[in-house]
Design an enzyme around this catalytic site. Structure first.
Site, short mmCIF file in Angstrom:
data_model
loop_
_atom_site.label_atom_id
_atom_site.label_comp_id
_atom_site.label_asym_id
_atom_site.label_seq_id
_atom_site.Cartn_x
_atom_site.Cartn_y
_atom_site.Cartn_z
N VAL A 128 -17.01 12.65 7.48
CA VAL A 128 -17.69 11.48 6.94
C VAL A 128 -18.32 10.61 8.02
O VAL A 128 -19.23 9.82 7.72
CB VAL A 128 -16.72 10.61 6.09
CG1 VAL A 128 -16.29 11.33 4.83
CG2 VAL A 128 -15.53 10.15 6.92
N ASN A 162 -12.22 7.64 0.49
CA ASN A 162 -10.81 7.70 0.87
C ASN A 162 -10.57 8.22 2.28
O ASN A 162 -9.55 7.88 2.89
CB ASN A 162 -10.05 8.58 -0.13
CG ASN A 162 -8.69 8.99 0.36
OD1 ASN A 162 -7.75 8.20 0.41
ND2 ASN A 162 -8.57 10.26 0.76
N SER A 219 -6.00 -0.80 2.41
CA SER A 219 -4.58 -0.71 2.75
C SER A 219 -4.01 -2.12 2.76
O SER A 219 -4.75 -3.11 2.87
CB SER A 219 -4.40 -0.07 4.13
OG SER A 219 -3.08 -0.22 4.61
N TYR A 258 -5.57 0.82 13.45
CA TYR A 258 -5.79 1.20 12.05
C TYR A 258 -6.09 -0.01 11.16
O TYR A 258 -7.01 0.01 10.33
CB TYR A 258 -4.56 1.94 11.53
CG TYR A 258 -4.55 2.22 10.07
CD1 TYR A 258 -5.41 3.16 9.52
CD2 TYR A 258 -3.66 1.57 9.21
CE1 TYR A 258 -5.39 3.44 8.15
CE2 TYR A 258 -3.62 1.84 7.85
CZ TYR A 258 -4.49 2.78 7.33
OH TYR A 258 -4.47 3.04 5.99
N LYS A 318 -9.22 -1.03 8.24
CA LYS A 318 -9.03 -1.25 6.81
C LYS A 318 -9.53 -2.62 6.37
O LYS A 318 -9.86 -2.81 5.20
CB LYS A 318 -7.56 -1.04 6.45
CG LYS A 318 -7.16 0.44 6.48
CD LYS A 318 -8.08 1.26 5.59
CE LYS A 318 -7.74 2.74 5.58
NZ LYS A 318 -8.66 3.52 4.70
N ILE A 363 2.77 4.96 1.53
CA ILE A 363 2.78 6.00 0.51
C ILE A 363 3.30 7.30 1.11
O ILE A 363 2.99 7.63 2.26
CB ILE A 363 1.35 6.21 -0.06
CG1 ILE A 363 0.75 4.87 -0.54
CG2 ILE A 363 1.36 7.24 -1.18
CD1 ILE A 363 1.50 4.20 -1.66
#
Length: 274
Positions: A75, A101, A163, A176, A180, A209
């Site tokens: 992507v 995603n 997130s 990270y 997000k 998750i």
């Protein structure tokens, strides 16, 4: 590489909340993306599943009860992101839903991270989301950008996967988490920009998750301790399941959310409510 299944042009199952909808899901080979692709297929969507993991896409396609179009690509590469969206339009004549995603999830503090780590995460989680949303909006709005039925495009729905790290600070998320925040911010700006053109843009903000990546932490140094600590931070006292995130994505992608845009929906067992 685009690999087309044996499903007839435009063919989709006749029932379900996404019956007749053409949906692209990025990062679909595993984790939340795979759970979304499976749920969408079960709800009657024509699914275009994309990922850099060719073998994972193959396993997904084998597991689905109906044929799926798979696109192997990155992507963060402009040509690949464009090709993922074009595959849906070429195969089915339009695009109704994008689930942006695809992402990478490194766990490190800023003193452990370098510029290369920052660039890698921002390339996939930031640039990749921007590119796939850009080409999805163009497809949904039509060639003249009108985005209204009869004017070159019929609108559609985009769901970005953000997130809890894109809504609040967390330890060990110096690389990270900011990526997000890009996902959450892009969601809100695109929602305002394209609402009048019939394109809804929302996001989900999952807590921790039990994806394949999270399960592997059990075997990594410090991983069991991290999982024990993070589980306690979720008021429901457990981690989430990918299928639970997929259910929220389904709602935002479906006509049930026809008056919902610009929302970032927590799927986090109460984490952000604290």
């Amino acid at each position: 590489m685009t690999e087309l299944s044996g499903l007839p042009q435009g063919g989709v199952p006749a029932a379900g909340r996404l019956a007749g909808k053409v949906c692209v899901v990025t990062g679909a080979a595993s984790g939340i993306g795979r759970a979304v692709a499976e749920r969408f297929a079960a709800e009657g969507a024509a699914v275009v599943a994309t990922d850099i993991d060719r073998d994972g896409l193959g396993r997904l396609a084998d597991a689905l009860p109906q044929a799926v179009t798979t696109v192997v690509g990155d992507v963060s590469r402009d040509d690949d992101a464009r090709r993922m969206i074009e595959a849906a339009v070429e195969r089915h004549g339009r695009l109704d839903v994008l689930v942006a995603n695809a992402g990478v999830i490194p766990l490190m503090e800023i003193t452990e991270a370098g510029a290369d780590d920052w660039d890698r995460v921002m390339a996939v989680d930031g640039r990749g989301m921007f590119l796939t949303c850009k080409y999805a909006v163009e497809a949904m709005a039509g060639a003249d950008g009108s985005g209204a039925a009869g004017h070159g495009g019929a609108g559609g729905a985009i769901v970005c996967v953000s997130s809890i790290s894109g809504e609040a600070g967390q330890r060990g998320q110096a690389v990270y988490g900011p990526a997000k925040f890009v996902a959450s911010g892009l969601t809100k700006h695109l929602a305002v920009e394209w609402a009048s053109r019939g394109i809804r843009v929302n996001a989900v903000a999952p807590g921790t998750i039990t994806t394949e990546r999270v399960r592997r932490l059990q075997d990594e140094p410090g991983g069991p301790e991290y999982l024990e600590a993070i589980e306690k931070l979720h008021p429901m006292g457990r981690l989430g399941d990918p299928a639970e995130v997929a259910a929220a994505v389904l709602f935002l992608a479906s006509d049930d959310a026809s008056f919902v845009t610009g929302a970032v929906l927590p799927v986090d067992g109460g984490y952000l409510a604290q």
